[in-house]
Scaffold this motif. Sequence first.
Motif, PDB file in Angstrom:
ATOM      1  N   GLU A 129       0.829  -1.208   0.000  1.00  0.00           N
ATOM      2  CA  GLU A 129       0.000   0.000   0.000  1.00  0.00           C
ATOM      3  C   GLU A 129       0.865   1.261   0.000  1.00  0.00           C
ATOM      4  O   GLU A 129       0.543   2.238  -0.673  1.00  0.00           O
ATOM      5  CB  GLU A 129      -0.935   0.010   1.211  1.00  0.00           C
ATOM      6  CG  GLU A 129      -2.058  -1.014   1.109  1.00  0.00           C
ATOM      7  CD  GLU A 129      -2.878  -1.101   2.381  1.00  0.00           C
ATOM      8  OE1 GLU A 129      -2.485  -0.524   3.426  1.00  0.00           O
ATOM      9  OE2 GLU A 129      -3.932  -1.767   2.346  1.00  0.00           O
ATOM     10  N   LEU A 130       1.965   1.255   0.756  1.00  0.00           N
ATOM     11  CA  LEU A 130       2.887   2.400   0.758  1.00  0.00           C
ATOM     12  C   LEU A 130       3.495   2.589  -0.621  1.00  0.00           C
ATOM     13  O   LEU A 130       3.604   3.717  -1.112  1.00  0.00           O
ATOM     14  CB  LEU A 130       3.992   2.222   1.805  1.00  0.00           C
ATOM     15  CG  LEU A 130       5.114   3.268   1.811  1.00  0.00           C
ATOM     16  CD1 LEU A 130       4.562   4.685   1.969  1.00  0.00           C
ATOM     17  CD2 LEU A 130       6.128   2.954   2.897  1.00  0.00           C
ATOM     18  N   HIS A 131       3.858   1.498  -1.289  1.00  0.00           N
ATOM     19  CA  HIS A 131       4.418   1.583  -2.638  1.00  0.00           C
ATOM     20  C   HIS A 131       3.397   2.197  -3.601  1.00  0.00           C
ATOM     21  O   HIS A 131       3.709   3.115  -4.360  1.00  0.00           O
ATOM     22  CB  HIS A 131       4.842   0.188  -3.107  1.00  0.00           C
ATOM     23  CG  HIS A 131       5.480   0.181  -4.444  1.00  0.00           C
ATOM     24  ND1 HIS A 131       5.169  -0.740  -5.398  1.00  0.00           N
ATOM     25  CD2 HIS A 131       6.427   0.987  -4.994  1.00  0.00           C
ATOM     26  CE1 HIS A 131       5.877  -0.505  -6.486  1.00  0.00           C
ATOM     27  NE2 HIS A 131       6.652   0.537  -6.255  1.00  0.00           N
ATOM     28  N   GLY A 132       2.169   1.713  -3.547  1.00  0.00           N
ATOM     29  CA  GLY A 132       1.115   2.275  -4.391  1.00  0.00           C
ATOM     30  C   GLY A 132       0.835   3.736  -4.068  1.00  0.00           C
ATOM     31  O   GLY A 132       0.628   4.560  -4.980  1.00  0.00           O
ATOM     32  N   TYR A 133       0.827   4.069  -2.793  1.00  0.00           N
ATOM     33  CA  TYR A 133       0.603   5.455  -2.358  1.00  0.00           C
ATOM     34  C   TYR A 133       1.680   6.374  -2.927  1.00  0.00           C
ATOM     35  O   TYR A 133       1.396   7.474  -3.391  1.00  0.00           O
ATOM     36  CB  TYR A 133       0.590   5.513  -0.834  1.00  0.00           C
ATOM     37  CG  TYR A 133       0.476   6.918  -0.271  1.00  0.00           C
ATOM     38  CD1 TYR A 133      -0.734   7.601  -0.289  1.00  0.00           C
ATOM     39  CD2 TYR A 133       1.592   7.549   0.265  1.00  0.00           C
ATOM     40  CE1 TYR A 133      -0.841   8.884   0.221  1.00  0.00           C
ATOM     41  CE2 TYR A 133       1.496   8.836   0.779  1.00  0.00           C
ATOM     42  CZ  TYR A 133       0.285   9.493   0.750  1.00  0.00           C
ATOM     43  OH  TYR A 133       0.196  10.778   1.250  1.00  0.00           O
ATOM     44  N   ARG A 134       2.927   5.905  -2.896  1.00  0.00           N
ATOM     45  CA  ARG A 134       4.043   6.700  -3.432  1.00  0.00           C
ATOM     46  C   ARG A 134       3.832   7.010  -4.913  1.00  0.00           C
ATOM     47  O   ARG A 134       4.071   8.123  -5.365  1.00  0.00           O
ATOM     48  CB  ARG A 134       5.338   5.920  -3.223  1.00  0.00           C
ATOM     49  CG  ARG A 134       6.567   6.710  -3.512  1.00  0.00           C
ATOM     50  CD  ARG A 134       7.797   5.974  -2.960  1.00  0.00           C
ATOM     51  NE  ARG A 134       8.950   6.821  -3.063  1.00  0.00           N
ATOM     52  CZ  ARG A 134       9.757   6.834  -4.119  1.00  0.00           C
ATOM     53  NH1 ARG A 134       9.530   6.024  -5.123  1.00  0.00           N
ATOM     54  NH2 ARG A 134      10.783   7.647  -4.156  1.00  0.00           N
ATOM     55  N   HIS A 135       3.358   6.019  -5.674  1.00  0.00           N
ATOM     56  CA  HIS A 135       3.100   6.242  -7.099  1.00  0.00           C
ATOM     57  C   HIS A 135       1.890   7.161  -7.308  1.00  0.00           C
ATOM     58  O   HIS A 135       1.883   7.971  -8.235  1.00  0.00           O
ATOM     59  CB  HIS A 135       2.910   4.909  -7.819  1.00  0.00           C
ATOM     60  CG  HIS A 135       4.209   4.205  -8.083  1.00  0.00           C
ATOM     61  ND1 HIS A 135       5.050   4.536  -9.117  1.00  0.00           N
ATOM     62  CD2 HIS A 135       4.825   3.202  -7.415  1.00  0.00           C
ATOM     63  CE1 HIS A 135       6.121   3.762  -9.090  1.00  0.00           C
ATOM     64  NE2 HIS A 135       6.012   2.940  -8.060  1.00  0.00           N
ATOM     65  N   LEU A 136       0.873   7.042  -6.449  1.00  0.00           N
ATOM     66  CA  LEU A 136      -0.292   7.934  -6.571  1.00  0.00           C
ATOM     67  C   LEU A 136       0.086   9.388  -6.313  1.00  0.00           C
ATOM     68  O   LEU A 136      -0.409  10.297  -6.988  1.00  0.00           O
ATOM     69  CB  LEU A 136      -1.392   7.501  -5.600  1.00  0.00           C
ATOM     70  CG  LEU A 136      -2.182   6.261  -5.986  1.00  0.00           C
ATOM     71  CD1 LEU A 136      -3.154   5.896  -4.875  1.00  0.00           C
ATOM     72  CD2 LEU A 136      -2.927   6.488  -7.291  1.00  0.00           C
ATOM     73  N   ILE A 137       0.963   9.615  -5.342  1.00  0.00           N
ATOM     74  CA  ILE A 137       1.431  10.979  -5.067  1.00  0.00           C
ATOM     75  C   ILE A 137       2.151  11.536  -6.278  1.00  0.00           C
ATOM     76  O   ILE A 137       1.942  12.678  -6.685  1.00  0.00           O
ATOM     77  CB  ILE A 137       2.343  11.002  -3.811  1.00  0.00           C
ATOM     78  CG1 ILE A 137       1.544  10.658  -2.569  1.00  0.00           C
ATOM     79  CG2 ILE A 137       3.068  12.331  -3.658  1.00  0.00           C
ATOM     80  CD1 ILE A 137       0.435  11.636  -2.241  1.00  0.00           C
ATOM     81  N   ARG A 138       3.023  10.715  -6.869  1.00  0.00           N
ATOM     82  CA  ARG A 138       3.765  11.151  -8.064  1.00  0.00           C
ATOM     83  C   ARG A 138       2.798  11.444  -9.206  1.00  0.00           C
ATOM     84  O   ARG A 138       2.957  12.427  -9.920  1.00  0.00           O
ATOM     85  CB  ARG A 138       4.777  10.063  -8.455  1.00  0.00           C
ATOM     86  CG  ARG A 138       5.526  10.347  -9.716  1.00  0.00           C
ATOM     87  CD  ARG A 138       6.416  11.552  -9.556  1.00  0.00           C
ATOM     88  NE  ARG A 138       7.131  11.772 -10.807  1.00  0.00           N
ATOM     89  CZ  ARG A 138       8.058  12.652 -10.961  1.00  0.00           C
ATOM     90  NH1 ARG A 138       8.426  13.407  -9.964  1.00  0.00           N
ATOM     91  NH2 ARG A 138       8.649  12.796 -12.110  1.00  0.00           N
ATOM     92  N   LEU A 139       1.801  10.603  -9.382  1.00  0.00           N
ATOM     93  CA  LEU A 139       0.803  10.797 -10.435  1.00  0.00           C
ATOM     94  C   LEU A 139       0.049  12.109 -10.231  1.00  0.00           C
ATOM     95  O   LEU A 139      -0.167  12.880 -11.169  1.00  0.00           O
ATOM     96  CB  LEU A 139      -0.168   9.614 -10.466  1.00  0.00           C
ATOM     97  CG  LEU A 139      -1.258   9.642 -11.526  1.00  0.00           C
ATOM     98  CD1 LEU A 139      -0.651   9.623 -12.918  1.00  0.00           C
ATOM     99  CD2 LEU A 139      -2.191   8.449 -11.340  1.00  0.00           C
ATOM    100  N   ALA A 140      -0.325  12.393  -8.990  1.00  0.00           N
ATOM    101  CA  ALA A 140      -1.056  13.628  -8.692  1.00  0.00           C
ATOM    102  C   ALA A 140      -0.185  14.868  -8.916  1.00  0.00           C
ATOM    103  O   ALA A 140      -0.669  15.907  -9.374  1.00  0.00           O
ATOM    104  CB  ALA A 140      -1.558  13.604  -7.253  1.00  0.00           C
ATOM    105  N   ARG A 141       1.099  14.764  -8.607  1.00  0.00           N
ATOM    106  CA  ARG A 141       1.986  15.925  -8.720  1.00  0.00           C
ATOM    107  C   ARG A 141       2.511  16.156 -10.139  1.00  0.00           C
ATOM    108  O   ARG A 141       2.681  17.287 -10.559  1.00  0.00           O
ATOM    109  CB  ARG A 141       3.165  15.777  -7.770  1.00  0.00           C
ATOM    110  CG  ARG A 141       2.778  15.904  -6.329  1.00  0.00           C
ATOM    111  CD  ARG A 141       3.980  15.753  -5.427  1.00  0.00           C
ATOM    112  NE  ARG A 141       3.586  15.868  -4.032  1.00  0.00           N
ATOM    113  CZ  ARG A 141       4.310  15.462  -3.022  1.00  0.00           C
ATOM    114  NH1 ARG A 141       5.503  14.917  -3.224  1.00  0.00           N
ATOM    115  NH2 ARG A 141       3.876  15.594  -1.783  1.00  0.00           N
ATOM    116  N   ALA A 142       2.797  15.061 -10.861  1.00  0.00           N
ATOM    117  CA  ALA A 142       3.473  15.197 -12.151  1.00  0.00           C
ATOM    118  C   ALA A 142       2.662  14.698 -13.339  1.00  0.00           C
ATOM    119  O   ALA A 142       3.083  14.871 -14.469  1.00  0.00           O
ATOM    120  CB  ALA A 142       4.808  14.455 -12.097  1.00  0.00           C
ATOM    121  N   GLY A 143       1.533  14.069 -13.087  1.00  0.00           N
ATOM    122  CA  GLY A 143       0.730  13.552 -14.182  1.00  0.00           C
ATOM    123  C   GLY A 143       1.203  12.198 -14.688  1.00  0.00           C
ATOM    124  O   GLY A 143       0.683  11.691 -15.666  1.00  0.00           O
ATOM    125  N   SER A 144       2.197  11.628 -14.051  1.00  0.00           N
ATOM    126  CA  SER A 144       2.725  10.315 -14.405  1.00  0.00           C
ATOM    127  C   SER A 144       3.199   9.634 -13.127  1.00  0.00           C
ATOM    128  O   SER A 144       3.713  10.284 -12.233  1.00  0.00           O
ATOM    129  CB  SER A 144       3.889  10.458 -15.380  1.00  0.00           C
ATOM    130  OG  SER A 144       4.552   9.226 -15.549  1.00  0.00           O
TER     131      SER A 144
END
Length: 144
Positions: free
Chosen positions: A95-110
């Motif tokens: 879940e932490l790994h997925g959360y890290r990618h979701l944060i990146r997606l929200a900030r950078a669009g990828s």
Amino acid sequence: MTIHNPLPSLGLCPVCRREIRVRKAGALYAHHCDGDGREPAARLEPTFARWLHVQAARRDYRKNRITHLAQAQFHGCTRSPKRTPADVSWTTAEELHGYRHLIRLARAGSDVLGLNGERCDWGCRDIAQAGEVYDRLIAAWRPS
């Protein structure tokens, strides 16, 4: 060989309802409420988030990647209050790994984190390593 803190022994305070460490004798540690020294209302499972939170108190963050990860997740910047496992939306390494990618997606669009187009980077590897250590500890804690 890197040393890690063992799984935490936590209980729910019957008065303030916070997660408090439990002494070997079974009573709650002092935590500035009337529940000091009482039996916990319930014993709490040592989840990955709770174990990682214990690692944040270590002082070897320059040499220990798991301590560095823990401090980044729970201590943040000096102006923000320290977080606890109750403050995060994840409880497992996955879940932490997925959360890290979701944060990146929200900030950078990828959700790509690596500089060369790879989806994962060193932070994801640190999370995976911490998850492996936690899994070994949990396996020893829960004998089959």
